[in-house]
Design a protein around this motif. Structure first.
Motif, PDB file in Angstrom:
ATOM      1  N   ASP A  41       0.858  -1.173   0.000  1.00 45.00           N
ATOM      2  CA  ASP A  41       0.000   0.000   0.000  1.00 45.00           C
ATOM      3  C   ASP A  41       0.901   1.231   0.000  1.00 45.00           C
ATOM      4  OD1 ASP A  41       0.950   0.174   2.564  1.00 45.00           O
ATOM      5  OD2 ASP A  41      -0.972   0.002   3.553  1.00 45.00           O
ATOM      6  N   ASP A  42       0.308   2.396   0.062  1.00 45.07           N
ATOM      7  CA  ASP A  42       1.090   3.623   0.156  1.00 45.07           C
ATOM      8  C   ASP A  42       0.519   4.461   1.298  1.00 45.07           C
ATOM      9  OD1 ASP A  42      -0.904   5.598  -0.887  1.00 45.07           O
ATOM     10  OD2 ASP A  42      -0.710   4.372  -2.689  1.00 45.07           O
ATOM     11  N   PRO A  43       1.244   5.462   1.740  1.00 45.17           N
ATOM     12  CA  PRO A  43       0.788   6.237   2.901  1.00 45.17           C
ATOM     13  C   PRO A  43      -0.576   6.890   2.736  1.00 45.17           C
ATOM     14  CG  PRO A  43       3.084   6.721   2.429  1.00 45.17           C
ATOM     15  CD  PRO A  43       2.574   5.861   1.301  1.00 45.17           C
ATOM     16  N   THR A  44      -0.956   7.197   1.495  1.00 49.00           N
ATOM     17  CA  THR A  44      -2.255   7.858   1.297  1.00 49.00           C
ATOM     18  C   THR A  44      -3.406   6.877   1.121  1.00 49.00           C
ATOM     19  OG1 THR A  44      -1.906   7.982  -1.097  1.00 49.00           O
ATOM     20  CG2 THR A  44      -1.144   9.856   0.220  1.00 49.00           C
ATOM     21  N   LYS A  46      -3.981   3.342   2.784  1.00 49.74           N
ATOM     22  CA  LYS A  46      -3.624   2.215   3.641  1.00 49.74           C
ATOM     23  C   LYS A  46      -4.560   1.033   3.400  1.00 49.74           C
ATOM     24  CE  LYS A  46      -0.477   4.158   6.363  1.00 49.74           C
ATOM     25  NZ  LYS A  46       0.881   3.719   6.452  1.00 49.74           N
TER      26      LYS A  46
END
Length: 103
Positions: A41-44, A46
């Motif tokens: 995933d990415d921080p923006t 989750k």
């Protein structure tokens, strides 16, 4: 696990040890048709459930019906071993001629 080490100079190093996301023992114990994995995933955006363990569900009756409707591939021409050998030697001779012509 994370460790920090500082020596007598003013340098500092930090290393992170990552364990395997899915242990080899889990992978080795899978049955046919089962698979495991992990998605990033990415921080923006989750993802709560990153790891998964799934099993392929096949409808064997439908597969059998589909396979029974398959048609054989028609024979266009038949070849014999001598035809293949003659063609092989012709290709080899053509390559030799190309190499000799380039010299």
């Amino acid at each position: 696990m994370e460790s920090v080490s500082i020596n007598s100079d003013t340098s500092m190093s930090r290393s992170t040890q990552l364990d395997y996301a899915i242990p080899a023992s889990k992978i080795a114990g899978l049955s046919s048709g089962e698979f495991v994995g992990m998605v990033p995933d990415d921080p923006t955006n989750k993802i709560d459930l990153k790891t998964f363990h799934c099993q392929i569900q096949n409808d064997h009756d439908v597969i059998r019906t589909e396979e029974d409707s398959y048609q054989s591939i028609p024979v266009i021409r038949t070849t014999i071993k001598d035809d293949i050998s003659v063609n092989y030697h012709k290709i080899k001779a053509d390559i030799d001629n190309l190499i000799d012509g380039a010299r």
